[in-house]
Write a protein that holds these residues in place. Sequence first.
Motif, PDB file in Angstrom:
ATOM      1  N   TYR A 296      47.946 -12.819  23.604  1.00  0.00           N
ATOM      2  CA  TYR A 296      46.779 -12.389  22.828  1.00  0.00           C
ATOM      3  C   TYR A 296      45.912 -13.601  22.487  1.00  0.00           C
ATOM      4  N   HIS A 297      46.555 -14.651  21.997  1.00  0.00           N
ATOM      5  CA  HIS A 297      45.823 -15.860  21.620  1.00  0.00           C
ATOM      6  C   HIS A 297      45.046 -16.433  22.807  1.00  0.00           C
ATOM      7  N   GLU A 298      45.688 -16.496  23.969  1.00  0.00           N
ATOM      8  CA  GLU A 298      45.024 -17.078  25.141  1.00  0.00           C
ATOM      9  C   GLU A 298      43.838 -16.229  25.600  1.00  0.00           C
ATOM     10  N   LEU A 299      43.988 -14.914  25.582  1.00  0.00           N
ATOM     11  CA  LEU A 299      42.854 -14.057  25.968  1.00  0.00           C
ATOM     12  C   LEU A 299      41.699 -14.197  24.979  1.00  0.00           C
ATOM     13  N   ARG A 300      42.030 -14.256  23.689  1.00  0.00           N
ATOM     14  CA  ARG A 300      40.973 -14.425  22.685  1.00  0.00           C
ATOM     15  C   ARG A 300      40.315 -15.802  22.832  1.00  0.00           C
ATOM     16  N   ARG A 301      41.111 -16.816  23.162  1.00  0.00           N
ATOM     17  CA  ARG A 301      40.576 -18.170  23.308  1.00  0.00           C
ATOM     18  C   ARG A 301      39.643 -18.250  24.514  1.00  0.00           C
ATOM     19  N   VAL A 302      40.079 -17.692  25.635  1.00  0.00           N
ATOM     20  CA  VAL A 302      39.313 -17.825  26.870  1.00  0.00           C
ATOM     21  C   VAL A 302      38.112 -16.877  26.897  1.00  0.00           C
ATOM     22  N   PHE A 303      38.339 -15.618  26.572  1.00  0.00           N
ATOM     23  CA  PHE A 303      37.248 -14.636  26.659  1.00  0.00           C
ATOM     24  C   PHE A 303      36.576 -14.390  25.311  1.00  0.00           C
ATOM     25  N   GLY A 304      37.376 -14.248  24.274  1.00  0.00           N
ATOM     26  CA  GLY A 304      36.841 -13.870  22.970  1.00  0.00           C
ATOM     27  C   GLY A 304      35.907 -14.888  22.361  1.00  0.00           C
ATOM     28  N   ASP A 305      36.143 -16.157  22.631  1.00  0.00           N
ATOM     29  CA  ASP A 305      35.276 -17.190  22.060  1.00  0.00           C
ATOM     30  C   ASP A 305      33.844 -17.112  22.573  1.00  0.00           C
ATOM     31  N   ARG A 306      33.639 -16.466  23.703  1.00  0.00           N
ATOM     32  CA  ARG A 306      32.289 -16.356  24.264  1.00  0.00           C
ATOM     33  C   ARG A 306      31.563 -15.092  23.822  1.00  0.00           C
ATOM     34  N   LEU A 307      32.292 -14.140  23.293  1.00  0.00           N
ATOM     35  CA  LEU A 307      31.672 -12.869  22.920  1.00  0.00           C
ATOM     36  C   LEU A 307      30.884 -13.029  21.633  1.00  0.00           C
ATOM     37  N   THR A 308      29.664 -12.541  21.642  1.00  0.00           N
ATOM     38  CA  THR A 308      28.767 -12.814  20.522  1.00  0.00           C
ATOM     39  C   THR A 308      28.601 -11.650  19.559  1.00  0.00           C
ATOM     40  N   THR A 309      28.976 -10.449  19.959  1.00  0.00           N
ATOM     41  CA  THR A 309      28.800  -9.309  19.059  1.00  0.00           C
ATOM     42  C   THR A 309      30.151  -8.750  18.640  1.00  0.00           C
ATOM     43  N   LYS A 310      30.157  -8.137  17.470  1.00  0.00           N
ATOM     44  CA  LYS A 310      31.395  -7.508  16.982  1.00  0.00           C
ATOM     45  C   LYS A 310      31.826  -6.406  17.932  1.00  0.00           C
ATOM     46  N   GLU A 311      30.875  -5.687  18.470  1.00  0.00           N
ATOM     47  CA  GLU A 311      31.191  -4.601  19.415  1.00  0.00           C
ATOM     48  C   GLU A 311      31.934  -5.142  20.646  1.00  0.00           C
ATOM     49  N   ASP A 312      31.470  -6.256  21.194  1.00  0.00           N
ATOM     50  CA  ASP A 312      32.132  -6.853  22.357  1.00  0.00           C
ATOM     51  C   ASP A 312      33.516  -7.384  21.985  1.00  0.00           C
ATOM     52  N   SER A 313      33.609  -8.007  20.815  1.00  0.00           N
ATOM     53  CA  SER A 313      34.879  -8.544  20.356  1.00  0.00           C
ATOM     54  C   SER A 313      35.887  -7.419  20.101  1.00  0.00           C
ATOM     55  N   ASP A 314      35.427  -6.329  19.503  1.00  0.00           N
ATOM     56  CA  ASP A 314      36.293  -5.179  19.269  1.00  0.00           C
ATOM     57  C   ASP A 314      36.758  -4.573  20.586  1.00  0.00           C
ATOM     58  N   TRP A 315      35.865  -4.541  21.570  1.00  0.00           N
ATOM     59  CA  TRP A 315      36.258  -4.030  22.885  1.00  0.00           C
ATOM     60  C   TRP A 315      37.411  -4.852  23.447  1.00  0.00           C
ATOM     61  N   LEU A 316      37.300  -6.182  23.353  1.00  0.00           N
ATOM     62  CA  LEU A 316      38.359  -7.044  23.870  1.00  0.00           C
ATOM     63  C   LEU A 316      39.666  -6.801  23.123  1.00  0.00           C
ATOM     64  N   ASP A 317      39.607  -6.687  21.800  1.00  0.00           N
ATOM     65  CA  ASP A 317      40.821  -6.416  21.031  1.00  0.00           C
ATOM     66  C   ASP A 317      41.454  -5.091  21.445  1.00  0.00           C
ATOM     67  N   ASN A 318      40.635  -4.071  21.668  1.00  0.00           N
ATOM     68  CA  ASN A 318      41.160  -2.772  22.100  1.00  0.00           C
ATOM     69  C   ASN A 318      41.798  -2.868  23.482  1.00  0.00           C
ATOM     70  N   GLU A 319      41.177  -3.628  24.353  1.00  0.00           N
ATOM     71  CA  GLU A 319      41.717  -3.813  25.704  1.00  0.00           C
ATOM     72  C   GLU A 319      43.054  -4.551  25.652  1.00  0.00           C
ATOM     73  N   ILE A 320      43.121  -5.593  24.851  1.00  0.00           N
ATOM     74  CA  ILE A 320      44.375  -6.334  24.697  1.00  0.00           C
ATOM     75  C   ILE A 320      45.436  -5.424  24.076  1.00  0.00           C
ATOM     76  N   SER A 321      45.045  -4.653  23.080  1.00  0.00           N
ATOM     77  CA  SER A 321      45.972  -3.742  22.418  1.00  0.00           C
ATOM     78  C   SER A 321      46.562  -2.736  23.410  1.00  0.00           C
ATOM     79  N   ARG A 322      45.730  -2.233  24.285  1.00  0.00           N
ATOM     80  CA  ARG A 322      46.198  -1.280  25.302  1.00  0.00           C
ATOM     81  C   ARG A 322      47.267  -1.928  26.178  1.00  0.00           C
TER      82      ARG A 322
END
Length: 141
Positions: free
Chosen positions: A91-117
């Motif tokens: 989770y940490h690595e995905l957030r570090r690599v992809f999440g750090d570039r996401l600029t909106t809460k909607e995009d960040s929430d999408w990534l969290d939901n995808e990781i959660s799945r």
Amino acid sequence: TEMDDQSMCLIFTTILGNFLKKFNPVLHPLCDLLVNASIEVYLTMCDDFRPTPAKSHYQFNLRDVSKIFQGLLMMNAKKVPDVPHFAAYWYHELRRVFGDRLTTKEDSDWLDNEISRHTSELGVEMKDMFAKFGERIMCVD
């Protein structure tokens, strides 16, 4: 040219699988799931998060996938005894690599939901992982 998905899976499965040999055997079967999930997230990011004038930095490439695994290869077998710890690192690595570039809460929430799945496919629920490790999962030495 873009690398074939099957080739990416083979390369990263070989690297991660060999690295995990020194870890708890319960983690060994997760290698294929984790590699496939990482590549699926990457491919979805490439398809759904294309650069726009407002988000010109939404450019993802194979180097991003390698950064995920490069981070995972820094895990310490003593600090990752079980699946929840392993999922937290991933989770940490995905957030570090992809999440750090996401600029909106909607995009960040999408990534969290995808990781959660994907973590639920590993047998770990995100809410349980956060309950065990706290709201902020940080991997530092």
